[in-house]
Design an enzyme around this catalytic site. Sequence first.
Site, PDB file in Angstrom:
ATOM      1  N   ARG A  51      59.703  21.465 -11.874  1.00 57.22           N
ATOM      2  CA  ARG A  51      59.631  20.936 -12.917  1.00 57.22           C
ATOM      3  C   ARG A  51      59.133  21.155 -14.701  1.00 57.22           C
ATOM      4  O   ARG A  51      58.701  22.122 -15.368  1.00 57.22           O
ATOM      5  CB  ARG A  51      59.988  19.498 -13.391  1.00 57.22           C
ATOM      6  CG  ARG A  51      61.168  18.484 -13.225  1.00 57.22           C
ATOM      7  CD  ARG A  51      60.666  17.631 -12.690  1.00 57.22           C
ATOM      8  NE  ARG A  51      60.442  17.343 -11.037  1.00 57.22           N
ATOM      9  CZ  ARG A  51      60.757  17.588 -10.626  1.00 57.22           C
ATOM     10  NH1 ARG A  51      62.177  17.588 -10.034  1.00 57.22           N
ATOM     11  NH2 ARG A  51      60.627  17.453  -9.010  1.00 57.22           N
ATOM     12  N   LYS A  81      40.291  34.397  -1.870  1.00 59.09           N
ATOM     13  CA  LYS A  81      38.849  35.161  -1.957  1.00 59.09           C
ATOM     14  C   LYS A  81      37.574  34.327  -2.438  1.00 59.09           C
ATOM     15  O   LYS A  81      36.482  35.123  -2.558  1.00 59.09           O
ATOM     16  CB  LYS A  81      38.559  36.936  -2.495  1.00 59.09           C
ATOM     17  CG  LYS A  81      40.595  37.284  -2.605  1.00 59.09           C
ATOM     18  CD  LYS A  81      40.126  39.155  -3.295  1.00 59.09           C
ATOM     19  CE  LYS A  81      41.470  39.311  -2.768  1.00 59.09           C
ATOM     20  NZ  LYS A  81      41.612  40.764  -3.954  1.00 59.09           N
ATOM     21  N   HIS A 130      47.960  14.269 -16.415  1.00 57.46           N
ATOM     22  CA  HIS A 130      49.457  15.000 -16.620  1.00 57.46           C
ATOM     23  C   HIS A 130      50.064  14.942 -18.319  1.00 57.46           C
ATOM     24  O   HIS A 130      50.746  14.278 -18.763  1.00 57.46           O
ATOM     25  CB  HIS A 130      50.244  14.720 -15.700  1.00 57.46           C
ATOM     26  CG  HIS A 130      51.136  15.919 -15.433  1.00 57.46           C
ATOM     27  ND1 HIS A 130      51.314  17.317 -16.167  1.00 57.46           N
ATOM     28  CD2 HIS A 130      51.991  15.992 -14.214  1.00 57.46           C
ATOM     29  CE1 HIS A 130      52.663  17.407 -15.566  1.00 57.46           C
ATOM     30  NE2 HIS A 130      53.402  17.159 -14.768  1.00 57.46           N
TER      31      HIS A 130
HETATM   32  C1  NCD Z   1      54.448  14.466 -11.227  1.00 61.11           C
HETATM   33  C2  NCD Z   1      53.159  15.986 -10.784  1.00 61.11           C
HETATM   34  O1  NCD Z   1      52.246  16.707  -9.952  1.00 61.11           O
HETATM   35  O2  NCD Z   1      51.692  14.983 -11.038  1.00 61.11           O
HETATM   36  N1  NCD Z   1      55.383  15.543 -10.965  1.00 61.11           N
HETATM   37  C3  NCD Z   1      55.647  16.288 -12.432  1.00 61.11           C
HETATM   38  O3  NCD Z   1      54.555  17.154 -13.162  1.00 61.11           O
HETATM   39  N2  NCD Z   1      56.457  15.975 -13.172  1.00 61.11           N
HETATM   40  C4  NCD Z   1      54.846  12.923 -10.567  1.00 61.11           C
HETATM   41  C5  NCD Z   1      54.279  13.755  -8.518  1.00 61.11           C
HETATM   42  O4  NCD Z   1      54.289  14.949  -8.310  1.00 61.11           O
HETATM   43  O5  NCD Z   1      54.434  12.972  -8.583  1.00 61.11           O
END
Ligand code: NCD
Length: 305
Positions: A51, A81, A130
């Site tokens: 996503r 590397k 995130h």
């Molecule tokens: C999440 C992540 O990568 O932190 N996924 C995302 O970006 N929608 C959640 C997950 O990996 O569980």
Amino acid sequence: MKNFISTENITHDELEKLFRLADDIKSNKKKYADVLKGYVIATLFYEPSTRTRLSFESSIQRLGAGLISTENAKENASAKKGESLEDTIRIIQGYADMIVLRHFENDSSERAVRVATVPIINAGAGGGEHPTQGLLDIYTIREYKGKVDGTSVAIMGDLKYGRTAHSMIKLLSLYKDITVYGFSVKGLELPQKYKDFLKEREVKYIECKSFNDIPSDVDFIYQTRVQTERLEDKNMKIEELIINKDNFARFSKHTYLLHPLPRVDEISTDLDDDERSIYFKQAHNGIPTRMALIYSIMEDFYGVK
Ligand code: NCD
């Protein structure tokens, strides 16, 4: 805004401005089709993604910018590397006008920003933050509830390593009268620093001992995947964390079910047809929110109009 590497980089007013732009983008996609013509943006991903990477890459192209991409930088790029993240950033910024970075270390975006001369967007940093997932999560809450003030959200699953939960609750704290319920299993509880953060921002945080402690009129349940790749105990029992048709039945018809995805077993597929299950629509909000973010940063940094 020059970079977007933490949800702590944004104010309430900036966030609302971004959401208004995302609304306009959502209803007038064509209007933005060429705004970044002549620019090139790089996606540099050291961890798996579906996503986040594809919605960033779609957003970049929907804004008219060119795209260069490494989808498995840990294995396929010079990191293999022995090149440092800093050196890789120093190189890519000569090829691209913005870098979207996903990396397995919590402080990777800060390290990138320290050497970067182009804007950096954090697309997921280890078990830390995130922030762009946080943007689309709050945007979805705003869309379904009509506003964010006064919302109650129950976060559950992996609250320790679930970086999306960390970013989402930090953004929620920019709004008024927010209540957050937390439910997890032993060892995956929300780290103290996030509880302290919520307390400082006067957000009510209520820890639930069981799934049944989550009030049946909560506005949103934000389910998350157990981040097995970051756990020592790969076989941790998560039965208690599974949501299915039976245990979801007691919730109000206005309780929406969110999940950043990917889902493993923690939301049973028998809930996919329930109109309160909005996780797939939530994922699609990655496009207008990421387009709005990229465009705003490019506007501020390069004076793009
Ligand atoms: C999440 C992540 O990568 O932190 N996924 C995302 O970006 N929608 C959640 C997950 O990996 O569980």
